[in-house]
Design a protein around this motif. Structure first.
Motif, PDB file in Angstrom:
ATOM      1  N   THR A   1       1.008   0.251 -10.755  1.00 21.46           N
ATOM      2  CA  THR A   1       0.597  -0.400 -11.536  1.00 21.46           C
ATOM      3  C   THR A   1      -0.202  -0.633 -12.670  1.00 21.46           C
TER       4      THR A   1
ATOM      5  N   PRO B   1      -8.017  -0.354  -7.290  1.00 23.81           N
ATOM      6  CA  PRO B   1      -7.354  -1.921  -6.351  1.00 23.81           C
ATOM      7  C   PRO B   1      -8.993  -1.069  -5.390  1.00 23.81           C
TER       8      PRO B   1
ATOM      9  N   MET C   1       0.243  -6.621  -8.647  1.00 25.61           N
ATOM     10  CA  MET C   1       0.181  -6.623  -7.328  1.00 25.61           C
ATOM     11  C   MET C   1       0.972  -6.846  -6.100  1.00 25.61           C
TER      12      MET C   1
END
Length: 175
Positions: A29, A58, A141
């Protein structure tokens, strides 16, 4: 999304990635990416060079996305010129402002916030800036395929396409 932009008159500009990453870096990510888009013959606009940093948390659902744009046209004796512009976007204004701290107070130069000029600090809802931020949310994502396969994509741009791509790519804050 919150936009925090500052011009930086000094060089080099050090980045404390450990501080920015808060001790954790996820290769799926998070990104530290160098961009160089050369000028094309017959296409308006010069070269563009910048560093892109993206950090996704996250647990708290916070994305910090930043650009360090290199001013390729600065002249050595121009004391009023900026060497870099740092632009930071986030869905958390505190994290956006603190991301600049990852570039200040770094040894051996210990540059201070008072040395940079703030250009913008505001919540934005214009379509270009929001789409840029949403693209990074989507990218952060994205997950690997269940099979774990890695795909290679080869892209050959048409003549003039890189000039269009460069238009405001490094600077959402420009009017």
């Amino acid at each position: 999304m919150y936009s925090f932009v500052a011009s930086v008159p000094f060089s080099p500009l050090d980045i404390d990635l450990g501080r920015l990453a808060r001790g954790e870096w996820n290769a799926l990510t998070d990104r530290f990416r160098l961009w160089y888009l050369p000028s094309e013959d017959g296409v308006e606009g010069g070269s563009s060079c910048y560093v892109m940093v993206r950090k996704f948390d996250p647990t708290e659902g916070v994305l910090v996305y930043g650009h360090v744009v290199v001013n390729l046209g600065v002249k050595p004796k121009d004391g009023s010129a900026w060497n870099f512009t740092v632009g930071i976007m986030s869905n958390d204004d505190i994290r956006a402002r603190s991301a600049l701290n990852a570039m200040l107070e770094i040894p051996p130069s210990f540059h201070r916030r008072s040395e940079v000029r703030v250009i913008e600090r505001k919540w934005r809802s214009d379509s270009e800036a929001v789409m840029r931020f949403l693209a990074n949310i989507h990218s952060a994502m994205a997950q690997l395929s269940p099979s774990g396969k890695v795909y290679t994509l080869k892209f050959e741009p048409q003549p003039g396409m890189m000039g269009e791509l460069k238009r405001n790519l490094g600077a959402w804050w420009q009017e």
